[in-house]
Write a protein that holds these residues in place. Structure first.
Motif, PDB file in Angstrom:
ATOM      1  N   ARG A   1     -26.475  62.061 -86.348  1.00 37.92           N
ATOM      2  CA  ARG A   1     -27.391  63.162 -86.681  1.00 37.92           C
ATOM      3  C   ARG A   1     -28.589  62.633 -87.466  1.00 37.92           C
ATOM      4  O   ARG A   1     -29.733  63.008 -87.212  1.00 37.92           O
ATOM      5  CB  ARG A   1     -26.643  64.222 -87.485  1.00 37.92           C
ATOM      6  N   TRP A   2     -28.354  61.733 -88.432  1.00 34.79           N
ATOM      7  CA  TRP A   2     -29.446  61.181 -89.235  1.00 34.79           C
ATOM      8  C   TRP A   2     -30.392  60.358 -88.366  1.00 34.79           C
ATOM      9  O   TRP A   2     -31.606  60.498 -88.460  1.00 34.79           O
ATOM     10  CB  TRP A   2     -28.892  60.337 -90.387  1.00 34.79           C
ATOM     11  N   LEU A   3     -29.827  59.490 -87.526  1.00 33.55           N
ATOM     12  CA  LEU A   3     -30.662  58.664 -86.649  1.00 33.55           C
ATOM     13  C   LEU A   3     -31.498  59.533 -85.714  1.00 33.55           C
ATOM     14  O   LEU A   3     -32.690  59.266 -85.509  1.00 33.55           O
ATOM     15  CB  LEU A   3     -29.788  57.699 -85.843  1.00 33.55           C
ATOM     16  N   ASP A   4     -30.891  60.575 -85.153  1.00 34.14           N
ATOM     17  CA  ASP A   4     -31.627  61.489 -84.273  1.00 34.14           C
ATOM     18  C   ASP A   4     -32.760  62.175 -85.022  1.00 34.14           C
ATOM     19  O   ASP A   4     -33.893  62.235 -84.534  1.00 34.14           O
ATOM     20  CB  ASP A   4     -30.689  62.547 -83.686  1.00 34.14           C
ATOM     21  N   LYS A   5     -32.458  62.687 -86.210  1.00 27.80           N
ATOM     22  CA  LYS A   5     -33.458  63.392 -87.018  1.00 27.80           C
ATOM     23  C   LYS A   5     -34.628  62.490 -87.372  1.00 27.80           C
ATOM     24  O   LYS A   5     -35.783  62.916 -87.374  1.00 27.80           O
ATOM     25  CB  LYS A   5     -32.798  63.924 -88.288  1.00 27.80           C
ATOM     26  N   GLU A   6     -34.339  61.229 -87.640  1.00 31.58           N
ATOM     27  CA  GLU A   6     -35.375  60.280 -88.048  1.00 31.58           C
ATOM     28  C   GLU A   6     -36.056  59.602 -86.860  1.00 31.58           C
ATOM     29  O   GLU A   6     -36.969  58.800 -87.051  1.00 31.58           O
ATOM     30  CB  GLU A   6     -34.781  59.231 -88.981  1.00 31.58           C
ATOM     31  N   GLY A   7     -35.607  59.891 -85.650  1.00 36.40           N
ATOM     32  CA  GLY A   7     -36.229  59.320 -84.454  1.00 36.40           C
ATOM     33  C   GLY A   7     -35.921  57.852 -84.233  1.00 36.40           C
ATOM     34  O   GLY A   7     -36.708  57.140 -83.605  1.00 36.40           O
ATOM     35  N   VAL A   8     -34.791  57.394 -84.740  1.00 35.01           N
ATOM     36  CA  VAL A   8     -34.391  56.000 -84.572  1.00 35.01           C
ATOM     37  C   VAL A   8     -33.540  55.897 -83.308  1.00 35.01           C
ATOM     38  O   VAL A   8     -32.536  56.595 -83.169  1.00 35.01           O
ATOM     39  CB  VAL A   8     -33.583  55.495 -85.792  1.00 35.01           C
TER      40      VAL A   8
ATOM     41  N   ILE B   1     -26.692  55.869 -96.479  1.00 37.51           N
ATOM     42  CA  ILE B   1     -28.075  56.319 -96.325  1.00 37.51           C
ATOM     43  C   ILE B   1     -29.079  55.233 -96.684  1.00 37.51           C
ATOM     44  O   ILE B   1     -30.116  55.093 -96.030  1.00 37.51           O
ATOM     45  CB  ILE B   1     -28.328  57.624 -97.116  1.00 37.51           C
TER      46      ILE B   1
ATOM     47  N   LEU C   1     -29.233  52.884 -93.743  1.00 43.12           N
ATOM     48  CA  LEU C   1     -29.882  53.556 -92.625  1.00 43.12           C
ATOM     49  C   LEU C   1     -31.396  53.625 -92.835  1.00 43.12           C
ATOM     50  O   LEU C   1     -32.172  53.416 -91.900  1.00 43.12           O
ATOM     51  CB  LEU C   1     -29.300  54.957 -92.431  1.00 43.12           C
ATOM     52  N   GLN C   2     -31.818  53.874 -94.058  1.00 49.56           N
ATOM     53  CA  GLN C   2     -33.251  53.901 -94.356  1.00 49.56           C
ATOM     54  C   GLN C   2     -33.877  52.521 -94.173  1.00 49.56           C
ATOM     55  O   GLN C   2     -35.021  52.417 -93.727  1.00 49.56           O
ATOM     56  CB  GLN C   2     -33.484  54.427 -95.762  1.00 49.56           C
TER      57      GLN C   2
ATOM     58  N   LYS D   1     -34.519  52.142 -90.530  1.00 49.54           N
ATOM     59  CA  LYS D   1     -35.700  52.917 -90.136  1.00 49.54           C
ATOM     60  C   LYS D   1     -36.977  52.206 -90.565  1.00 49.54           C
ATOM     61  O   LYS D   1     -37.957  52.173 -89.833  1.00 49.54           O
ATOM     62  CB  LYS D   1     -35.643  54.315 -90.717  1.00 49.54           C
TER      63      LYS D   1
END
Length: 67
Positions: free
Chosen positions: A12-19, A57, A60-61, A64
């Protein structure tokens, strides 16, 4: 991994951030993950060969930022 809340959180985080990412089922790649030292999901492996476990997180950042 099926029914894995941390796995869903990472996706969900990767999708939201466009990664962009490639999802692979942990149970189908268990030997590879054990070879990296992991016995639980999710495991994120970066293009540069880095890897980490869980919904981290900060890591993950970092992915990104290098994306």
């Amino acid at each position: 991994k099926d029914n894995c809340q941390p796995c869903r959180m990472v996706k969900r985080w990767l999708d939201k951030e466009g990664v962009e990412y490639i999802e692979k089922c942990a149970t189908e790649h268990i030997d590879y993950l054990v070879g990296l030292g992991y016995r639980q999901a999710p495991v994120t492996v970066t293009e540069s060969g880095g890897h980490f476990y869980g919904f981290d997180i900060g890591r993950l950042q970092e992915i990104k930022a290098g994306f």
